[in-house]
Motif scaffolding. Structure first.
Motif, PDB file in Angstrom:
ATOM      1  N   LEU A  20     169.232  62.751 -54.567  1.00 42.48           N
ATOM      2  CA  LEU A  20     169.637  61.358 -54.464  1.00 42.48           C
ATOM      3  C   LEU A  20     168.731  60.637 -53.483  1.00 42.48           C
ATOM      4  O   LEU A  20     168.538  61.084 -52.361  1.00 42.48           O
ATOM      5  CB  LEU A  20     171.088  61.265 -53.977  1.00 42.48           C
ATOM      6  CG  LEU A  20     171.567  59.869 -53.584  1.00 42.48           C
ATOM      7  CD1 LEU A  20     171.581  58.959 -54.802  1.00 42.48           C
ATOM      8  CD2 LEU A  20     172.938  59.925 -52.940  1.00 42.48           C
ATOM      9  N   VAL A  21     168.185  59.542 -53.949  1.00 41.61           N
ATOM     10  CA  VAL A  21     167.367  58.714 -53.075  1.00 41.61           C
ATOM     11  C   VAL A  21     167.935  57.308 -53.083  1.00 41.61           C
ATOM     12  O   VAL A  21     168.198  56.754 -54.142  1.00 41.61           O
ATOM     13  CB  VAL A  21     165.902  58.654 -53.574  1.00 41.61           C
ATOM     14  CG1 VAL A  21     165.078  57.762 -52.675  1.00 41.61           C
ATOM     15  CG2 VAL A  21     165.313  60.047 -53.646  1.00 41.61           C
ATOM     16  N   ILE A  37     167.826  57.657 -58.355  1.00 42.27           N
ATOM     17  CA  ILE A  37     167.293  56.659 -57.432  1.00 42.27           C
ATOM     18  C   ILE A  37     168.215  55.457 -57.423  1.00 42.27           C
ATOM     19  O   ILE A  37     168.381  54.773 -58.432  1.00 42.27           O
ATOM     20  CB  ILE A  37     165.866  56.222 -57.829  1.00 42.27           C
ATOM     21  CG1 ILE A  37     164.966  57.441 -57.948  1.00 42.27           C
ATOM     22  CG2 ILE A  37     165.311  55.251 -56.790  1.00 42.27           C
ATOM     23  CD1 ILE A  37     163.545  57.115 -58.353  1.00 42.27           C
ATOM     24  N   ASP A  38     168.778  55.206 -56.294  1.00 41.09           N
ATOM     25  CA  ASP A  38     169.723  54.103 -56.140  1.00 41.09           C
ATOM     26  C   ASP A  38     168.965  52.877 -55.639  1.00 41.09           C
ATOM     27  O   ASP A  38     168.474  52.859 -54.515  1.00 41.09           O
ATOM     28  CB  ASP A  38     170.814  54.511 -55.151  1.00 41.09           C
ATOM     29  CG  ASP A  38     171.756  53.374 -54.829  1.00 41.09           C
ATOM     30  OD1 ASP A  38     172.563  53.529 -53.905  1.00 41.09           O
ATOM     31  OD2 ASP A  38     171.692  52.317 -55.488  1.00 41.09           O
ATOM     32  N   GLY A  87     172.039  51.217 -60.196  1.00 42.02           N
ATOM     33  CA  GLY A  87     172.285  50.100 -59.294  1.00 42.02           C
ATOM     34  C   GLY A  87     171.364  48.915 -59.468  1.00 42.02           C
ATOM     35  O   GLY A  87     171.279  48.060 -58.583  1.00 42.02           O
ATOM     36  N   MET A  88     170.676  48.848 -60.598  1.00 41.67           N
ATOM     37  CA  MET A  88     169.775  47.713 -60.789  1.00 41.67           C
ATOM     38  C   MET A  88     170.588  46.433 -60.926  1.00 41.67           C
ATOM     39  O   MET A  88     171.473  46.335 -61.763  1.00 41.67           O
ATOM     40  CB  MET A  88     168.916  47.919 -62.034  1.00 41.67           C
ATOM     41  CG  MET A  88     167.889  46.811 -62.221  1.00 41.67           C
ATOM     42  SD  MET A  88     166.846  47.037 -63.662  1.00 41.67           S
ATOM     43  CE  MET A  88     165.908  48.459 -63.170  1.00 41.67           C
ATOM     44  N   ARG A  89     170.265  45.441 -60.104  1.00 39.42           N
ATOM     45  CA  ARG A  89     171.008  44.185 -60.163  1.00 39.42           C
ATOM     46  C   ARG A  89     170.631  43.416 -61.427  1.00 39.42           C
ATOM     47  O   ARG A  89     169.482  43.480 -61.876  1.00 39.42           O
ATOM     48  CB  ARG A  89     170.708  43.339 -58.930  1.00 39.42           C
ATOM     49  CG  ARG A  89     171.136  44.018 -57.640  1.00 39.42           C
ATOM     50  CD  ARG A  89     171.020  43.093 -56.470  1.00 39.42           C
ATOM     51  NE  ARG A  89     171.266  43.766 -55.217  1.00 39.42           N
ATOM     52  CZ  ARG A  89     171.195  43.169 -54.034  1.00 39.42           C
ATOM     53  NH1 ARG A  89     170.880  41.886 -53.969  1.00 39.42           N
ATOM     54  NH2 ARG A  89     171.425  43.852 -52.926  1.00 39.42           N
ATOM     55  N   PRO A  90     171.583  42.694 -61.980  1.00 39.76           N
ATOM     56  CA  PRO A  90     171.328  41.961 -63.231  1.00 39.76           C
ATOM     57  C   PRO A  90     170.123  41.030 -63.142  1.00 39.76           C
ATOM     58  O   PRO A  90     169.291  41.000 -64.059  1.00 39.76           O
ATOM     59  CB  PRO A  90     172.618  41.161 -63.439  1.00 39.76           C
ATOM     60  CG  PRO A  90     173.668  41.937 -62.721  1.00 39.76           C
ATOM     61  CD  PRO A  90     172.980  42.574 -61.540  1.00 39.76           C
ATOM     62  N   ALA A  91     170.017  40.298 -62.016  1.00 40.39           N
ATOM     63  CA  ALA A  91     168.893  39.369 -61.875  1.00 40.39           C
ATOM     64  C   ALA A  91     167.572  40.126 -61.878  1.00 40.39           C
ATOM     65  O   ALA A  91     166.561  39.643 -62.384  1.00 40.39           O
ATOM     66  CB  ALA A  91     169.033  38.540 -60.592  1.00 40.39           C
TER      67      ALA A  91
END
Lengths: 67, 139
Positions: free
Chosen positions: B6-7, B39-40, B73-77
Motif C-alpha cells: 500500500l502506498v 496506490i492511494d 481514490g482518484m477524485r472525479p475532477a
C-alpha cells in the motif's frame, strides 16, 4: 493558483483543469525552455476569467510541416 | 493470497521522489513477492502527465514482476481532466472502495474492491516506519 481560480468562481472541475494545464506548461517551460516566467492574471470585463502566460527563451519546436 | 503493498501519495512529487518511489516499489515487489501495489491517490487534487507517467511506469514494472497495480481514490475532477487530457494510464487498474469498507487493503484483498475499467492516471510521501511507502499486509 487554484485559490485564485476558485475565487473567480471556476468550478472544481475547471480549477483542476487549470492547475493541471499550468503544471504541464510549467514543466515544458523548465524542461524544454530552459526556465522562464509565468504570469497569472485575473481577467475582468464582460467575461471573467484567468489568464496564464508562460514565457521562455527556449529553441521552440521546429515547424515540421515546412519544407 | 499474496501481499499487496500500500502506498499513499500525499504530496507533490518532484522528479527525484517519483523515481525513488518507482525504484523502491520495484525492489519491494521483487523482494517480497507481492502480488500487487495499491496506490492511494485520494489526497491528490491534481494528476498531470508526470504523475500519470509515474503510475504507468509503476504498473509496467510491477507487471514484469507478475504483480498488479491498482490505483484507488482518484477524485472525479482528476478523472475528468485525465480523460480530456487524453492521458491513458496504461496497465493501471482502478478501484474504489465500497462505502463503509473500513478494512485494510490487505485484509480486503481483491474481493472487496469494485474494479472499474482497466488500463486507461500535494502532500508529502511519508518515509520510513511501518507507515512508510510499502505497508505489507500478510494474509
Amino acid at each position: 493558483m487554484r485559490g485564485v481560480a476558485a475565487g473567480l468562481g471556476f468550478s472544481l472541475i475547471d480549477q483542476t483543469k487549470i492547475v493541471t494545464a499550468a503544471s504541464e506548461l510549467a514543466r515544458n517551460t523548465l524542461e524544454h525552455g530552459g526556465g522562464g516566467t509565468c504570469r497569472l492574471e485575473a481577467v475582468a470585463g464582460s467575461r471573467k476569467g484567468i489568464r496564464l502566460t508562460f514565457e521562455d527563451q527556449g529553441p521552440g519546436i521546429p515547424d515540421l510541416s515546412s519544407p | 493470497m499474496g501481499d499487496f503493498l500500500l502506498v499513499t501519495i500525499q504530496v507533490d512529487m518532484h522528479d527525484r521522489l517519483a523515481m525513488t518511489l518507482q525504484d523502491d516499489l520495484t525492489n519491494l515487489i521483487s523482494r517480497t513477492g507481492s502480488r500487487g501495489v495499491l496506490i492511494d491517490i485520494s489526497s491528490l487534487d491534481m494528476v498531470d502527465s508526470f504523475i500519470g507517467r509515474m503510475l504507468a511506469n509503476i504498473a509496467q514494472m510491477s507487471r514484469v514482476l507478475d504483480a498488479r497495480t491498482v490505483v484507488t481514490g482518484m477524485r472525479p475532477a482528476v478523472a475528468i481532466t485525465l480523460v480530456e487530457l487524453g492521458m491513458s494510464l496504461a496497465g493501471v487498474h482502478r478501484a474504489d472502495r465500497r462505502a463503509g469498507d473500513g478494512a485494510a487493503p490487505g485484509r480486503a484483498g481483491a474481493a472487496e474492491y469494485h474494479e472499474r475499467g482497466g488500463g486507461r492516471g500535494r502532500g508529502r510521501r511519508r518515509r520510513g516506519g511501518s507507515r512508510g511507502r510499502g505497508r505489507r499486509r500478510c494474509r
